[in-house]
Design a protein around this motif. Structure first.
Motif, mmCIF file in Angstrom:
data_model
loop_
_atom_site.group_PDB
_atom_site.id
_atom_site.type_symbol
_atom_site.label_atom_id
_atom_site.label_comp_id
_atom_site.label_asym_id
_atom_site.label_seq_id
_atom_site.Cartn_x
_atom_site.Cartn_y
_atom_site.Cartn_z
ATOM 1 N N THR A 1 0.831 -1.212 0.000
ATOM 2 C CA THR A 1 0.000 0.000 0.000
ATOM 3 C C THR A 1 0.860 1.254 0.000
ATOM 4 O OG1 THR A 1 -1.748 -1.161 1.221
ATOM 5 C CG2 THR A 1 -1.831 1.240 1.208
ATOM 6 N N LEU A 2 1.892 1.281 0.843
ATOM 7 C CA LEU A 2 2.783 2.437 0.880
ATOM 8 C C LEU A 2 3.512 2.617 -0.448
ATOM 9 C CD1 LEU A 2 4.351 2.096 4.457
ATOM 10 C CD2 LEU A 2 2.578 3.691 3.711
ATOM 11 N N GLY A 3 3.977 1.506 -1.018
ATOM 12 C CA GLY A 3 4.657 1.573 -2.307
ATOM 13 C C GLY A 3 3.737 2.084 -3.410
ATOM 14 N N LYS A 4 2.494 1.610 -3.416
ATOM 15 C CA LYS A 4 1.516 2.046 -4.423
ATOM 16 C C LYS A 4 1.246 3.540 -4.303
ATOM 17 C CE LYS A 4 -3.436 1.513 -5.448
ATOM 18 N NZ LYS A 4 -3.817 2.839 -4.905
ATOM 19 N N VAL A 5 1.033 4.006 -3.064
ATOM 20 C CA VAL A 5 0.712 5.415 -2.843
ATOM 21 C C VAL A 5 1.882 6.313 -3.246
ATOM 22 C CG1 VAL A 5 0.261 7.126 -1.034
ATOM 23 C CG2 VAL A 5 -1.015 4.989 -1.072
ATOM 24 N N ILE A 6 3.099 5.887 -2.912
ATOM 25 C CA ILE A 6 4.283 6.663 -3.306
ATOM 26 C C ILE A 6 4.418 6.703 -4.822
ATOM 27 C CG2 ILE A 6 6.807 6.720 -3.227
ATOM 28 C CD1 ILE A 6 6.587 5.543 -0.369
ATOM 29 N N TRP A 7 4.219 5.546 -5.460
ATOM 30 C CA TRP A 7 4.295 5.471 -6.929
ATOM 31 C C TRP A 7 3.266 6.395 -7.579
ATOM 32 C CZ3 TRP A 7 0.952 2.000 -10.169
ATOM 33 C CH2 TRP A 7 1.304 2.067 -11.528
ATOM 34 N N GLU A 8 2.078 6.461 -6.993
ATOM 35 C CA GLU A 8 1.023 7.300 -7.562
ATOM 36 C C GLU A 8 1.366 8.784 -7.528
ATOM 37 O OE1 GLU A 8 -2.990 4.612 -6.621
ATOM 38 O OE2 GLU A 8 -2.342 6.162 -5.197
ATOM 39 N N GLN A 9 2.291 9.179 -6.676
ATOM 40 C CA GLN A 9 2.673 10.596 -6.587
ATOM 41 C C GLN A 9 3.838 10.942 -7.511
ATOM 42 O OE1 GLN A 9 0.321 11.998 -4.690
ATOM 43 N NE2 GLN A 9 -0.266 9.872 -4.237
ATOM 44 N N THR A 10 4.324 9.973 -8.262
ATOM 45 C CA THR A 10 5.477 10.200 -9.137
ATOM 46 C C THR A 10 5.028 10.392 -10.587
ATOM 47 O OG1 THR A 10 5.838 7.862 -9.710
ATOM 48 C CG2 THR A 10 6.805 8.669 -7.628
ATOM 49 N N PRO A 11 5.912 10.935 -11.437
ATOM 50 C CA PRO A 11 5.593 11.107 -12.864
ATOM 51 C C PRO A 11 5.450 9.786 -13.612
ATOM 52 C CG PRO A 11 7.453 12.492 -12.204
ATOM 53 C CD PRO A 11 7.197 11.539 -11.078
ATOM 54 N N TRP A 12 5.901 8.682 -13.001
ATOM 55 C CA TRP A 12 5.879 7.378 -13.672
ATOM 56 C C TRP A 12 4.559 6.626 -13.473
ATOM 57 C CZ3 TRP A 12 10.036 8.889 -10.517
ATOM 58 C CH2 TRP A 12 11.150 9.338 -11.225
ATOM 59 N N TYR A 13 3.663 7.228 -12.670
ATOM 60 C CA TYR A 13 2.380 6.561 -12.433
ATOM 61 C C TYR A 13 1.550 6.530 -13.706
ATOM 62 C CZ TYR A 13 -2.452 5.907 -10.928
ATOM 63 O OH TYR A 13 -3.740 5.468 -10.812
ATOM 64 N N ILE A 14 0.962 5.373 -13.999
ATOM 65 C CA ILE A 14 0.094 5.202 -15.165
ATOM 66 C C ILE A 14 -1.321 4.926 -14.675
ATOM 67 C CG2 ILE A 14 -0.371 3.842 -17.232
ATOM 68 C CD1 ILE A 14 2.603 3.122 -17.305
ATOM 69 N N GLU A 15 -2.249 5.784 -15.014
ATOM 70 C CA GLU A 15 -3.638 5.632 -14.583
ATOM 71 C C GLU A 15 -4.347 4.618 -15.474
ATOM 72 O OE1 GLU A 15 -7.163 8.733 -14.656
ATOM 73 O OE2 GLU A 15 -5.735 9.229 -13.065
ATOM 74 N N ALA A 16 -4.746 3.499 -14.868
ATOM 75 C CA ALA A 16 -5.304 2.399 -15.662
ATOM 76 C C ALA A 16 -6.809 2.221 -15.495
ATOM 77 C CB ALA A 16 -4.598 1.096 -15.300
ATOM 78 N N SER A 17 -7.391 2.722 -14.405
ATOM 79 C CA SER A 17 -8.800 2.422 -14.114
ATOM 80 C C SER A 17 -9.741 3.599 -14.306
ATOM 81 C CB SER A 17 -8.927 1.905 -12.671
ATOM 82 O OG SER A 17 -8.428 2.860 -11.755
ATOM 83 N N ALA A 18 -9.246 4.714 -14.864
ATOM 84 C CA ALA A 18 -10.088 5.911 -15.015
ATOM 85 C C ALA A 18 -11.301 5.636 -15.892
ATOM 86 C CB ALA A 18 -9.266 7.055 -15.589
ATOM 87 N N GLU A 19 -11.089 4.934 -16.998
ATOM 88 C CA GLU A 19 -12.209 4.648 -17.906
ATOM 89 C C GLU A 19 -13.228 3.728 -17.243
ATOM 90 O OE1 GLU A 19 -13.004 2.776 -22.384
ATOM 91 O OE2 GLU A 19 -10.952 3.196 -21.692
#
Length: 206
Positions: free
Chosen positions: A148-166
């Motif tokens: 969970t911590l790793g996911k949240v940190i990754w989401e704050q970086t430029p490398w995060y890829i949004e996959a579930s928006a659609e």
């Protein structure tokens, strides 16, 4: 008789409040579009006195897919953390983490910010319950906390890829996951402190 009592207590501590949360979320989503607009977090509306939005936003969802995804997560957590879940912990987590996130929205996200969903609160619930459950399941709790911590940190970086928006019908509010994780960590530490205090009192009472 003992089995009946155990089953009743299990329902009260593990099932009752998650089921209530699901019913409330389902009811709000059913009255689209009026209810989601009325209950979502909206900074301008909060500034105008709609304080209920600080809590109700976290039971409000943009689409049925969004609702289903969050409710599935809630159901999974009620099963995974059945050994440490109690009705008062569920209630404390939902109220505290939801309000904590909404206050963070108000302070840090600007006047145009709008939010719906339970994913922020679910992140907090994972962290808080995994901390409590560490004594029972060290490996699993460690994986959940680190993941969970790793996911949240990754989401704050430029490398995060949004996959579930659609799938959910809108932008994934990654900042809410960050706030929810912090809120869950704070309350989880409080739970651990209370557990330590309780365990220290038991030998004295015996």
């Amino acid at each position: 008789m003992s089995t009946l009592k155990l089953d009743k207590q299990y329902f009260i501590d593990v099932i009752m409040l998650p089921l209530l949360f699901i019913c409330i979320s389902f009811a709000i989503t059913s009255f689209k579009p009026e209810a989601p607009i009325l209950f979502r977090y909206d900074t301008v509306a909060v500034q105008n006195g709609d304080w209920w939005r600080l809590l109700t936003a976290h039971f409000t969802h943009s689409t049925w897919n969004h609702l289903a995804l969050n409710m599935l997560g809630l159901i999974i957590m009620s099963y995974l953390f059945s050994q440490v879940a109690t009705w008062w912990r569920w209630l404390s987590l939902m109220i505290f983490v939801s309000l904590f996130c909404s206050i963070c929205f108000y302070l840090f996200q600007g006047d145009e910010y709008i939010y719906v969903g339970m994913s922020d609160t679910l992140h907090g619930i994972i962290i808080a319950y995994a901390l409590l459950d560490y004594k029972n399941f060290k490996l699993g709790s460690s994986i959940l906390i680190a993941g969970t911590l790793g996911k949240v940190i990754w989401e704050q970086t430029p490398w995060y890829i949004e996959a579930s928006a659609e799938f959910i019908g809108g932008r994934v509010a990654t900042e809410s996951h960050f706030y929810g994780t912090i809120g869950g960590l704070l309350l989880g530490l409080v739970f651990l402190f209370l557990e330590k205090q309780k365990s220290q009192k038991l030998p004295e009472e015996n």
